[in-house]
Motif scaffolding. Structure first.
Motif, PDB file in Angstrom:
ATOM      1  N   UNK A   7      -0.318   5.940  -5.705  1.00  0.00           N
ATOM      2  CA  UNK A   7       0.307   6.384  -6.838  1.00  0.00           C
ATOM      3  C   UNK A   7       1.708   6.413  -6.657  1.00  0.00           C
ATOM      4  N   UNK A   8       2.531   6.448  -5.427  1.00  0.00           N
ATOM      5  CA  UNK A   8       3.815   6.060  -5.267  1.00  0.00           C
ATOM      6  C   UNK A   8       4.053   4.661  -5.666  1.00  0.00           C
ATOM      7  N   UNK A   9       3.420   3.944  -4.841  1.00  0.00           N
ATOM      8  CA  UNK A   9       3.409   2.367  -5.243  1.00  0.00           C
ATOM      9  C   UNK A   9       3.681   2.053  -6.721  1.00  0.00           C
TER      10      UNK A   9
ATOM     11  N   UNK B  43       8.050  -4.742  -5.606  1.00  0.00           N
ATOM     12  CA  UNK B  43       7.419  -3.787  -5.892  1.00  0.00           C
ATOM     13  C   UNK B  43       5.753  -3.898  -6.022  1.00  0.00           C
ATOM     14  N   UNK B  44       5.419  -5.234  -6.730  1.00  0.00           N
ATOM     15  CA  UNK B  44       3.797  -5.523  -6.885  1.00  0.00           C
ATOM     16  C   UNK B  44       3.438  -5.892  -5.500  1.00  0.00           C
ATOM     17  N   UNK B  45       4.190  -6.535  -4.915  1.00  0.00           N
ATOM     18  CA  UNK B  45       3.809  -6.830  -3.358  1.00  0.00           C
ATOM     19  C   UNK B  45       3.505  -5.562  -2.585  1.00  0.00           C
ATOM     20  N   UNK B  46       4.380  -4.520  -2.750  1.00  0.00           N
ATOM     21  CA  UNK B  46       4.031  -3.299  -1.967  1.00  0.00           C
ATOM     22  C   UNK B  46       2.971  -2.834  -2.460  1.00  0.00           C
ATOM     23  N   UNK B  47       2.698  -2.888  -3.905  1.00  0.00           N
ATOM     24  CA  UNK B  47       1.416  -2.125  -4.249  1.00  0.00           C
ATOM     25  C   UNK B  47       0.347  -2.674  -3.766  1.00  0.00           C
ATOM     26  N   UNK B  48       0.269  -4.163  -3.806  1.00  0.00           N
ATOM     27  CA  UNK B  48      -1.012  -4.764  -3.245  1.00  0.00           C
ATOM     28  C   UNK B  48      -1.042  -4.712  -1.772  1.00  0.00           C
TER      29      UNK B  48
ATOM     30  N   UNK C  42      -0.215  -2.149   0.122  1.00  0.00           N
ATOM     31  CA  UNK C  42      -0.935  -0.683   0.097  1.00  0.00           C
ATOM     32  C   UNK C  42      -2.377  -0.619  -0.006  1.00  0.00           C
ATOM     33  N   UNK C  43      -2.590  -1.381  -1.185  1.00  0.00           N
ATOM     34  CA  UNK C  43      -4.240  -1.431  -1.526  1.00  0.00           C
ATOM     35  C   UNK C  43      -4.725  -2.065  -0.132  1.00  0.00           C
ATOM     36  N   UNK C  44      -4.213  -3.145   0.140  1.00  0.00           N
ATOM     37  CA  UNK C  44      -4.881  -3.750   1.315  1.00  0.00           C
ATOM     38  C   UNK C  44      -5.193  -3.021   2.809  1.00  0.00           C
TER      39      UNK C  44
ATOM     40  N   UNK D 290       6.044  -0.310   4.296  1.00  0.00           N
ATOM     41  CA  UNK D 290       5.990  -1.165   3.304  1.00  0.00           C
ATOM     42  C   UNK D 290       6.673  -0.592   1.971  1.00  0.00           C
ATOM     43  N   UNK D 291       6.019   0.681   1.660  1.00  0.00           N
ATOM     44  CA  UNK D 291       6.802   1.563   0.758  1.00  0.00           C
ATOM     45  C   UNK D 291       8.306   2.017   1.037  1.00  0.00           C
TER      46      UNK D 291
END
Length: 280
Positions: free
Chosen positions: A147-149, A171-176, A178-180, A189-190
């Motif tokens: 959610x934060x990502x 930001x997209x890299x951070x989201x990915x 976090x997902x991994x 990372x966040x």
């Protein structure tokens, strides 16, 4: 969950007050100078509800609430009406103890929205220190890192935009990431992304321009303007016979700028980067 808490208070020598009991009924302990610790049943129910089945969090919350009340008694900070031999832990004490320990965080309530708003505004104000704090408040309180990502991805475009196009990549890299890998590994990372966005130059040019487009479409009365013929696709002979695509100037075929209209006639000359609804 409440059964676990009841066993725990029994092992700790804490008595649970019944609905018809109060602290004044607990004088059966003879002349002991040690204060008795009592907890209201509603307080236990509140811990069980707020901790959502997490026994470890519930027990930690119970311990913190009891310790806070014992500390208040030793410091003499209780109200005169509370200054009896017994120490009573009620619902308010439990909530206060949980808040102090950063355990209480309602992911579906007001605090959820307050904290994400504070994070967004801190990054917008380029205050990296505050951004890290509000990020920590959410993550340590059990917020979903994805959610934060997602909010950071939105911020990268809404508030940073073309002033630093790499912000969206970050930001997209951070989201990915976090997902991994998930929590707790993705917390740094966040944090990196939040600080990057806080330090980045800011621009809301794209955000405002697209808002102008939406306002234009919503305020339009009657049918929307048709696509100019020269901009239409013409995959069939029939469409070509109806002049679809006729007169279109293929930009790469020209060595310089091409004079050509790309908006409907009704919007000719409108610039959404400085347009407001009152302009039409």
């Amino acid at each position: 969950m409440e059964a676990i808490l009841l066993r725990a208070v029994g092992l700790l020598g804490i008595r649970v007050l019944g609905q018809e009991e109060d602290g004044a009924d607990s004088e059966a302990g003879g002349g002991s100078s040690e204060p008795k610790i009592l907890i209201e049943q509603k307080a236990l129910s509140t811990i069980a509800h707020l901790c959502d089945g997490d026994a470890r969090t519930g027990l930690n919350g119970l311990q913190l609430a009891v310790q806070a009340r014992i500390g208040a008694a030793k410091l003499g900070s209780m109200q005169p009406s509370e200054a009896t031999q017994d120490i009573i832990v009620n619902e308010d004490h439990v909530k206060e103890g949980l808040q102090r320990s950063h355990i209480l965080y309602d992911r579906a309530g007001e605090e959820h929205y307050n904290c994400i708003s504070a994070l967004h505004k801190s990054m917008r104000g380029s205050h990296e220190n505050a951004a890290l704090y509000w990020l920590g408040r959410m993550l340590e309180g059990g917020e979903d890192p994805l959610y934060v990502a997602r909010r950071l991805v939105r911020f990268a475009s809404e508030d940073v935009g073309l002033s630093d196009p790499l912000a969206l990549t970050q930001a997209v890299s951070a989201f990915q990431a976090c997902h991994f890998i998930g929590m707790p590994e993705c917390e740094v990372i966040l944090a990196q992304c939040a600080v990057y966005l806080a330090r980045a130059p800011k621009s809301i040019e794209i955000y405002k321009a697209y808002d102008s487009v939406k306002a234009c479409l919503r305020n339009h009365k009657g049918p929307l303007p048709s696509v100019p013929l020269h901009l239409r696709n013409a995959p069939t002979k029939l469409m070509k016979s109806l002049d679809y695509g006729k007169g279109y100037k293929y930009n790469p075929a020209f060595s310089g700028p091409v004079e050509q209209e790309y908006l409907p006639d009704e919007l000719r000359g409108v610039n959404f980067f400085n347009w407001t609804p009152s302009d039409v």
